[in-house]
Design an enzyme around this catalytic site. Structure first.
Site, short mmCIF file in Angstrom:
data_model
loop_
_atom_site.label_atom_id
_atom_site.label_comp_id
_atom_site.label_asym_id
_atom_site.label_seq_id
_atom_site.Cartn_x
_atom_site.Cartn_y
_atom_site.Cartn_z
N ASP A 1 -5.75 -0.52 -0.05
CA ASP A 1 -6.62 0.67 0.51
C ASP A 1 -8.02 0.31 0.93
O ASP A 1 -8.87 -0.19 0.24
CB ASP A 1 -6.77 2.05 -0.60
N TRP B 1 0.77 -1.15 0.04
CA TRP B 1 0.02 0.03 0.01
C TRP B 1 0.90 1.28 0.01
O TRP B 1 0.69 2.18 -1.02
CB TRP B 1 -0.96 0.02 1.29
N TYR C 1 1.23 3.88 -3.08
CA TYR C 1 1.09 5.33 -2.66
C TYR C 1 2.16 6.22 -3.15
O TYR C 1 1.95 7.46 -3.38
CB TYR C 1 0.58 5.42 -1.31
#
Length: 502
Positions: free
Chosen positions: A445, A425, A429
């Protein structure tokens, strides 16, 4: 001349005759009777079709002997998002050219960075853009110089330095040979804003562009003391702290398809890098038509695209800054992460001194060196989170991870997830907001897992990833649409921008 990256001839003709801004920067119109090339939005009377040749890049038109129009100003056209985004070899090479790699390194170094042979790289540029990497680099420098000459009162020597020329004589020679006029002659012809401490530049984009949504996203994450986001602009001070510079980005007045960039105390040699960084940060080279075509077949995304056709990926000013914010923000709210990160900036960032210090600009974000061995528990971080921040800082210093424009998404995620405390994640990101990568996809997410079905159920990361395969190579835009749809409506905000003291 034809190129796979050019729209078909009929589309080019229609766009040229209707001055369709959606095609601005996707092709250029060269006119044999005048020797000039234009943007498709040029307000000049349309030339006869038999005198027109279409080129995929400004550098291709210049290589063919055409010079830029003084009326529509090709230097203001946004870049072609199809060839400046993602993991394609040409896209990664263009990003490296934008960083100025060819200013001091040979073409062989560029080819090595994107892992192809020099001959193959030349062929790819010729096939897709109708020009060479060196031609793209040369045109980039000259068009930026032309913009500075047109829009500012910078001395010509400073313009030459800003465009990457080490010699004023060399700059004058190249400019005159290419554009058939001396730099000072162009300046005499073009009106400019009154001279002052602040330089003002246009940053063009291809409509539609939702600047309000961009500011909403950035404002919710803005760090007090480091940056300031109000209802109409984004501003921050950039280092070094002893002699800082200031920038602000706002909408250009009267609906022009451009953002207004104000710069103060930025060294000429750093101006082009600032402009390129802001183009990435505000996603100014995206092509909304191409993105929408790839996403609108999905019934969940179709109404979101209609609702916000100009939504872009909001990157950050600095990749390391985004990385530290992301680590601090793991498993806590955006507001809480902002509070803790602001404490970190105040405690470990250099204080701004001099006239640019103000109530809203007090510190620069800490450097990797400042955080690599810092005691971070006093600002509210757990021991584990503090250790991850120090690990990231040290890894950046060691070169184990970076935000290199030549890195593919797969390589980027692999390198970052090799660090303790960094999972898929966080890595995705960082790719989304640190690189502005259009296909970054944080499948873990929770908001995405709930927002896609939109019926109270939740998908697994695997189910979400499988569904999102149809969105490639623009999954990052789907992420922004789903995130935006899950956000509560924005509250009224202050419309008065904060000015630095003079």
């Amino acid at each position: 001349m034809s190129s796979p990256s050019l729209p078909d001839h009929r589309t080019c003709e229609q766009a040229r005759l209707s001055r369709d801004a959606r095609f601005d920067g996707l092709f250029f119109t060269a006119v044999s009777s005048t020797g000039i090339y234009c943007r498709p939005v040029c307000p000049a009377p349309a030339p006869k079709a038999e005198n027109v040749t279409y080129y995929a890049a400004a550098s291709a038109a210049e290589a063919a002997g055409f010079r830029p129009c003084l009326r529509c100003r090709p230097e203001l056209a946004p870049g072609d998002g199809a060839w400046r985004r993602g993991d394609d070899v040409v896209a990664r090479a263009l990003k490296l050219i934008d960083t100025g790699l060819l200013a001091d390194q040979p073409l062989s170094a560029l080819a090595a960075r994107v892992e192809v042979g020099e001959r193959q790289l030349r062929r790819l540029f010729a096939d897709r853009l109708g020009t060479s990497p060196i031609g793209v680099h040369a045109t980039r420098r000259l068009l930026f110089a032309k913009q500075l000459l047109t829009e500012t009162h910078l001395p010509v020597t400073d313009v030459a330095m800003a465009a990457g020329f080490n010699s004023l004589r060399r700059f004058n020679t190249v400019f005159k040979d290419t554009y058939r006029m001396a730099p000072r002659d162009l300046r005499k012809r073009e009106p400019r804003e009154a001279a002052g401490e602040t330089l003002v530049l246009r940053l063009g984009y291809r409509p539609p562009y939702d600047f309000t949504a961009m500011l909403d996203f950035l404002r919710g994450r803005a760090l007090p003391g480091v940056e300031h986001v109000d209802g109409i602009s984004y501003a921050r001070v950039v280092g070094p702290a002893a002699t800082p510079g200031w920038l602000r980005v706002s909408a250009w007045p009267k609906g022009e398809h451009a953002l207004r960039l104000e710069l103060r105390n930025i060294a000429p040699t750093g101006m082009l890098a600032v402009v390129e960084r802001l183009r990435r940060m505000f996603d100014l080279d995206a092509d909304p038509q191409v993105i929408a075509a790839a996403l609108r077949d999905d019934p969940r995304l179709r109404p979101l695209l209609r609702k916000r056709p100009g939504l872009r990926i909001p990157s950050g000013w600095d990749g390391f800054e985004i990385a530290i914010r992301a680590v601090i923000g793991q498993q806590i709210s955006v507001a809480a992460a902002r509070t803790v990160t602001a404490r970190l900036a105040q405690a470990f960032g250099e204080a701004i001194v001099g006239p640019l210090h103000s109530a809203v600009h007090t510190h620069l974000f800490p450097t990797p060196t400042a955080l690599a061995e810092a005691d971070l528990t006093a600002i509210g971080l757990t021991k584990a989170r503090a250790a991850t921040v120090r690990t990231v800082a040290q890894a950046v210093l060691d070169g184990r991870v970076d935000f290199d424009a030549a890195t593919t998404l797969e390589q980027f995620v692999e390198r970052w997830t090799a660090l303790p405390g960094i999972g898929p994640w966080t890595a995705n990101y960082l790719a989304l907001r640190g690189l502005g990568h259009p296909d970054a996809f944080p499948a873990d997410d929770l908001v995405l897992q709930k927002s896609l079905p939109n019926d109270g159920t939740r998908l697994t990361a695997k189910q979400l990833s499988l569904h999102a395969q149809a969105w490639r190579p623009w999954r990052g835009y789907a992420v922004l649409h789903l995130w935006k749809d899950a956000m509560p409506p924005s509250k009224p905000i202050d419309q008065t921008p904060a000015e630095p003291r003079t």
